[in-house]
Structure formats: structure tokens, C-alpha cells
Scaffold this motif. Structure first.
Motif, PDB file in Angstrom:
ATOM      1  N   ARG A  28      47.922  31.495  34.337  1.00 36.19           N
ATOM      2  CA  ARG A  28      47.291  31.528  35.547  1.00 36.19           C
ATOM      3  C   ARG A  28      45.853  30.744  35.451  1.00 36.19           C
ATOM      4  NH1 ARG A  28      48.095  37.785  36.630  1.00 36.19           N
ATOM      5  NH2 ARG A  28      50.478  37.976  36.883  1.00 36.19           N
ATOM      6  N   LYS A  29      45.381  30.349  36.464  1.00 41.06           N
ATOM      7  CA  LYS A  29      43.930  30.002  36.643  1.00 41.06           C
ATOM      8  C   LYS A  29      43.272  30.588  37.650  1.00 41.06           C
ATOM      9  CE  LYS A  29      40.911  25.864  36.825  1.00 41.06           C
ATOM     10  NZ  LYS A  29      40.707  24.437  36.533  1.00 41.06           N
ATOM     11  N   TYR A  30      42.531  31.634  37.266  1.00 44.57           N
ATOM     12  CA  TYR A  30      41.899  32.370  38.439  1.00 44.57           C
ATOM     13  C   TYR A  30      40.534  31.980  39.008  1.00 44.57           C
ATOM     14  CZ  TYR A  30      44.344  36.613  37.294  1.00 44.57           C
ATOM     15  OH  TYR A  30      45.223  37.600  37.257  1.00 44.57           O
ATOM     16  N   GLU A  31      40.177  32.197  40.072  1.00 48.49           N
ATOM     17  CA  GLU A  31      38.791  32.067  40.684  1.00 48.49           C
ATOM     18  C   GLU A  31      37.950  33.138  40.432  1.00 48.49           C
ATOM     19  OE1 GLU A  31      38.906  31.388  44.927  1.00 48.49           O
ATOM     20  OE2 GLU A  31      40.621  29.926  44.793  1.00 48.49           O
ATOM     21  N   ALA A  32      36.543  32.707  40.486  1.00 41.40           N
ATOM     22  CA  ALA A  32      35.405  33.788  40.149  1.00 41.40           C
ATOM     23  C   ALA A  32      35.675  34.967  40.837  1.00 41.40           C
ATOM     24  CB  ALA A  32      34.308  33.114  39.993  1.00 41.40           C
ATOM     25  N   PHE A  33      35.276  35.999  40.526  1.00 44.61           N
ATOM     26  CA  PHE A  33      35.241  37.500  41.167  1.00 44.61           C
ATOM     27  C   PHE A  33      34.213  38.165  40.645  1.00 44.61           C
ATOM     28  CE2 PHE A  33      38.496  37.835  38.118  1.00 44.61           C
ATOM     29  CZ  PHE A  33      38.676  38.951  37.376  1.00 44.61           C
ATOM     30  N   SER A  34      33.883  39.334  41.293  1.00 42.22           N
ATOM     31  CA  SER A  34      32.873  40.324  40.533  1.00 42.22           C
ATOM     32  C   SER A  34      33.429  41.504  40.416  1.00 42.22           C
ATOM     33  CB  SER A  34      31.790  40.424  41.573  1.00 42.22           C
ATOM     34  OG  SER A  34      30.923  39.226  41.620  1.00 42.22           O
ATOM     35  N   VAL A  35      32.994  42.455  39.369  1.00 40.41           N
ATOM     36  CA  VAL A  35      33.508  43.840  39.266  1.00 40.41           C
ATOM     37  C   VAL A  35      32.314  44.625  39.005  1.00 40.41           C
ATOM     38  CG1 VAL A  35      35.699  42.708  37.980  1.00 40.41           C
ATOM     39  CG2 VAL A  35      33.511  43.322  36.748  1.00 40.41           C
ATOM     40  N   CYS A  36      32.642  45.890  39.235  1.00 41.26           N
ATOM     41  CA  CYS A  36      31.716  47.068  38.711  1.00 41.26           C
ATOM     42  C   CYS A  36      32.448  47.876  37.669  1.00 41.26           C
ATOM     43  CB  CYS A  36      31.571  48.020  39.663  1.00 41.26           C
ATOM     44  SG  CYS A  36      32.839  48.637  40.551  1.00 41.26           S
ATOM     45  N   SER A  37      31.544  47.856  36.271  1.00 34.93           N
ATOM     46  CA  SER A  37      32.281  48.519  35.051  1.00 34.93           C
ATOM     47  C   SER A  37      31.640  49.608  34.417  1.00 34.93           C
ATOM     48  CB  SER A  37      32.291  47.281  34.000  1.00 34.93           C
ATOM     49  OG  SER A  37      32.912  46.338  34.630  1.00 34.93           O
ATOM     50  N   VAL A  38      32.409  50.430  33.734  1.00 33.94           N
ATOM     51  CA  VAL A  38      31.576  51.620  33.002  1.00 33.94           C
ATOM     52  C   VAL A  38      32.177  51.719  31.633  1.00 33.94           C
ATOM     53  CG1 VAL A  38      33.147  53.248  34.063  1.00 33.94           C
ATOM     54  CG2 VAL A  38      30.866  54.005  33.447  1.00 33.94           C
ATOM     55  N   PRO A  39      31.658  52.118  30.769  1.00 32.58           N
ATOM     56  CA  PRO A  39      31.985  52.496  29.495  1.00 32.58           C
ATOM     57  C   PRO A  39      32.756  53.599  29.572  1.00 32.58           C
ATOM     58  CG  PRO A  39      29.613  52.012  29.426  1.00 32.58           C
ATOM     59  CD  PRO A  39      29.761  52.288  30.704  1.00 32.58           C
ATOM     60  N   MET A  40      34.048  53.407  28.754  1.00 33.68           N
ATOM     61  CA  MET A  40      34.867  54.718  28.793  1.00 33.68           C
ATOM     62  C   MET A  40      34.723  55.734  27.784  1.00 33.68           C
ATOM     63  SD  MET A  40      38.578  52.986  29.820  1.00 33.68           S
ATOM     64  CE  MET A  40      39.235  54.395  29.910  1.00 33.68           C
ATOM     65  N   ARG A  41      33.937  55.338  26.719  1.00 37.33           N
ATOM     66  CA  ARG A  41      33.651  56.370  25.521  1.00 37.33           C
ATOM     67  C   ARG A  41      32.569  57.122  25.521  1.00 37.33           C
ATOM     68  NH1 ARG A  41      39.079  57.086  25.262  1.00 37.33           N
ATOM     69  NH2 ARG A  41      39.990  55.332  24.296  1.00 37.33           N
ATOM     70  N   LEU A  69      26.966  46.016  37.453  1.00 38.57           N
ATOM     71  CA  LEU A  69      27.886  44.900  38.128  1.00 38.57           C
ATOM     72  C   LEU A  69      27.692  43.644  37.134  1.00 38.57           C
ATOM     73  CD1 LEU A  69      26.262  45.212  41.757  1.00 38.57           C
ATOM     74  CD2 LEU A  69      28.200  46.585  40.765  1.00 38.57           C
ATOM     75  N   GLU A  70      29.048  42.832  37.169  1.00 31.23           N
ATOM     76  CA  GLU A  70      29.181  41.905  36.403  1.00 31.23           C
ATOM     77  C   GLU A  70      29.955  40.882  37.085  1.00 31.23           C
ATOM     78  OE1 GLU A  70      29.751  44.222  32.002  1.00 31.23           O
ATOM     79  OE2 GLU A  70      31.693  44.061  33.208  1.00 31.23           O
ATOM     80  N   ARG A  71      29.921  39.788  36.541  1.00 31.58           N
ATOM     81  CA  ARG A  71      30.847  38.615  37.227  1.00 31.58           C
ATOM     82  C   ARG A  71      31.756  38.115  36.146  1.00 31.58           C
ATOM     83  NH1 ARG A  71      30.636  35.114  41.221  1.00 31.58           N
ATOM     84  NH2 ARG A  71      31.099  32.760  41.070  1.00 31.58           N
ATOM     85  N   ASP A  72      33.083  37.700  36.669  1.00 32.43           N
ATOM     86  CA  ASP A  72      33.925  37.191  36.078  1.00 32.43           C
ATOM     87  C   ASP A  72      33.979  35.900  36.425  1.00 32.43           C
ATOM     88  OD1 ASP A  72      36.523  36.271  35.115  1.00 32.43           O
ATOM     89  OD2 ASP A  72      37.092  38.341  34.605  1.00 32.43           O
ATOM     90  N   ASN A  73      34.017  34.824  35.444  1.00 30.16           N
ATOM     91  CA  ASN A  73      33.846  33.427  35.910  1.00 30.16           C
ATOM     92  C   ASN A  73      35.257  32.795  36.173  1.00 30.16           C
ATOM     93  OD1 ASN A  73      31.068  33.310  36.109  1.00 30.16           O
ATOM     94  ND2 ASN A  73      31.002  33.047  33.848  1.00 30.16           N
ATOM     95  N   GLY A  74      36.247  33.516  36.094  1.00 31.34           N
ATOM     96  CA  GLY A  74      37.592  33.055  36.179  1.00 31.34           C
ATOM     97  C   GLY A  74      38.084  32.128  35.129  1.00 31.34           C
ATOM     98  N   GLY A  75      38.981  31.441  35.211  1.00 34.02           N
ATOM     99  CA  GLY A  75      39.606  30.500  34.150  1.00 34.02           C
ATOM    100  C   GLY A  75      40.907  31.054  33.834  1.00 34.02           C
ATOM    101  N   TYR A  76      41.475  30.384  33.026  1.00 30.70           N
ATOM    102  CA  TYR A  76      42.948  30.403  32.482  1.00 30.70           C
ATOM    103  C   TYR A  76      43.052  31.854  31.922  1.00 30.70           C
ATOM    104  CZ  TYR A  76      43.477  25.557  33.283  1.00 30.70           C
ATOM    105  OH  TYR A  76      43.503  24.118  33.706  1.00 30.70           O
ATOM    106  N   ARG A  77      44.266  32.534  32.575  1.00 25.49           N
ATOM    107  CA  ARG A  77      44.828  33.672  31.664  1.00 25.49           C
ATOM    108  C   ARG A  77      46.154  33.668  31.229  1.00 25.49           C
ATOM    109  NH1 ARG A  77      39.890  34.254  32.791  1.00 25.49           N
ATOM    110  NH2 ARG A  77      38.900  36.250  33.699  1.00 25.49           N
ATOM    111  N   ALA A  78      46.748  34.071  30.228  1.00 26.44           N
ATOM    112  CA  ALA A  78      48.039  34.424  29.921  1.00 26.44           C
ATOM    113  C   ALA A  78      48.451  35.626  30.281  1.00 26.44           C
ATOM    114  CB  ALA A  78      48.419  33.948  28.592  1.00 26.44           C
ATOM    115  N   ALA A  79      49.439  36.026  31.099  1.00 24.26           N
ATOM    116  CA  ALA A  79      49.671  37.429  31.614  1.00 24.26           C
ATOM    117  C   ALA A  79      51.242  37.745  31.393  1.00 24.26           C
ATOM    118  CB  ALA A  79      49.362  37.340  33.155  1.00 24.26           C
TER     119      ALA A  79
END
Length: 211
Positions: free
Chosen positions: A37-50, A137-147
Motif C-alpha cells: 500500500r501507499k499511505y497518505e500522511a496522517f497524525s496520531v496521538c501516542s503513549v508508551p505502554m511500559r 502528538l506525532e505525524r506519520d508521513n505515510g509512504g509504502y507499507r507491506a500488510a
């Protein structure tokens, strides 16, 4: 490489699900087969799990109905931010999928931000996480992914098996290679009450064309 003219509009932007174009369909019908796949950019909110949650987490976290479930405290932290425990006291729409990346101390959980905050720089306009919440808050710049997609419950053993399938298959791929140092991501699209036969899960990893 043949580009397939197939846009996955089941992931429409107004549903707050990251948009992607399938550029290479699975080569076989086997469950272990993957797509590119080729993703468009999107944003996420993240938290450490440990990392431990703050002593008075009720100020930052949402109450979770099943706190004994794996990842429940991280989910509560992100849900708290999204549902109004933020700098603007603003509730936002629930999004999908829930993303889990990394292993051990580096493991993080992320929610996709509403699509209003996907444009470059717009995440700075979003309500900011409360101090001490651990949310960033972080930005994912998208791009290619194998899924690889799979149904049922994303148990630890099943996720490990799917990750191994993805890595083994990509070693043989003549067109794409894994981005060096990239962790495999688990994406879960359903709430805990969705029956197994209706569930959608994925494991994916960033890749780039070999040439």
C-alpha cells in the motif's frame, strides 16, 4: 512494477481512517499473502505502554470497562485525551485503527487523530495533551507499507505468527524491501465486543522499492 488502479475507499477520510492506495495486490490467495500500500500522511496521538500511569490518572485517563485486558491502561490514556481530557477540554471523534508498535520498553500504542489534523503542521492546532498524561502528538508521513490482514482475536501468538509470515515473505520480495530498523505495527479495527468472525486486524511494516 505494475500499479493497480484500486483505491481503497473503505478507508474514507471522513471516517478518520488513514487513506491508502493498493499498489500491489496479494500474489496468492493464501492467508499469509500480503499487499503493498501507499499511505497518505496522517497524525496520531501516542503513549508508551511500559511506563507507569500517573498516581492520579483519573485527571488524564478515561475509565476502562475491562482494565484487566492487555493494553487497557494505554487505551485509557489515549481515550482520555481524545474524549476531552486535554488542554481545550474538547471531545473529538473516536478513530480507527488502534496501532501498536515496537517491543519491550519501546512499545507504544497510538490512536489516529481526526482527519482535521492530518495536514502538515495542523497537529499543532489540535488540543494539546495534559501535562503528566504521557500522551504525545506525532505525524506519520505515510509512504509504502507491506500488510497482511487477518480476522479473529489478535492474540499474542497469532500476532507473532503473522509478523513472522510477513518478514519471511518480504525476504523473497524482488520489488520491495523493509525500511531498515522499522518495527512491525499491529492495527486493530474493532472494539473488544465485536465477534471474531467480524474482526479486522493487520500487521504492516514500512517498505521502499528496491530500485
Amino acid at each position: 512494477m505494475m500499479i493497480w488502479p484500486l483505491v481503497c475507499h473503505q478507508v474514507l477520510k471522513h471516517q478518520n481512517i488513514p487513506l491508502y492506495l493498493v499498489v500491489l495486490l496479494p500474489r496468492t490467495k493464501k492467508a499469509s499473502s500480503y499487499e503493498i500500500r501507499k499511505y497518505e500522511a496522517f497524525s496520531v496521538c501516542s503513549v508508551p505502554m511500559r511506563k507507569p500511569r500517573p498516581a492520579d490518572a483519573t485527571k488524564t485517563d478515561a475509565k476502562i470497562s475491562n482494565p484487566q485486558l492487555s493494553g487497557a491502561t494505554s487505551f485509557g490514556a489515549l481515550a482520555g485525551y481524545l474524549f476531552g481530557k486535554n488542554s481545550a477540554s474538547t471531545a473529538m471523534k473516536m478513530t480507527t485503527p488502534v496501532l501498536t508498535r515496537g517491543d519491550g520498553e519501546d512499545q507504544t500504542m497510538s490512536f489516529v487523530m481526526p482527519s482535521d489534523y492530518w495536514e502538515e503542521g495542523s497537529e499543532s492546532l489540535a488540543p494539546q495533551p495534559l501535562e503528566g498524561s504521557g500522551v504525545r502528538l506525532e505525524r506519520d508521513n505515510g509512504g509504502y507499507r507491506a500488510a497482511i490482514m487477518f480476522g479473529g482475536y489478535a492474540s499474542k501468538s497469532e500476532v507473532s505468527r503473522r509478523k513472522m509470515q510477513l518478514l519471511e515473505n518480504l525476504e523473497k520480495d524482488e520489488e520491495f524491501v523493509i525500511v531498515n530498523g522499522s518495527p512491525i505495527c499491529l492495527a486493530q479495527y474493532n472494539d473488544p465486543f465485536t465477534p471474531p468472525w467480524k474482526r479486522r486486524n493487520e500487521v504492516f511494516v514500512p517498505v521502499v522499492p528496491r530500485n
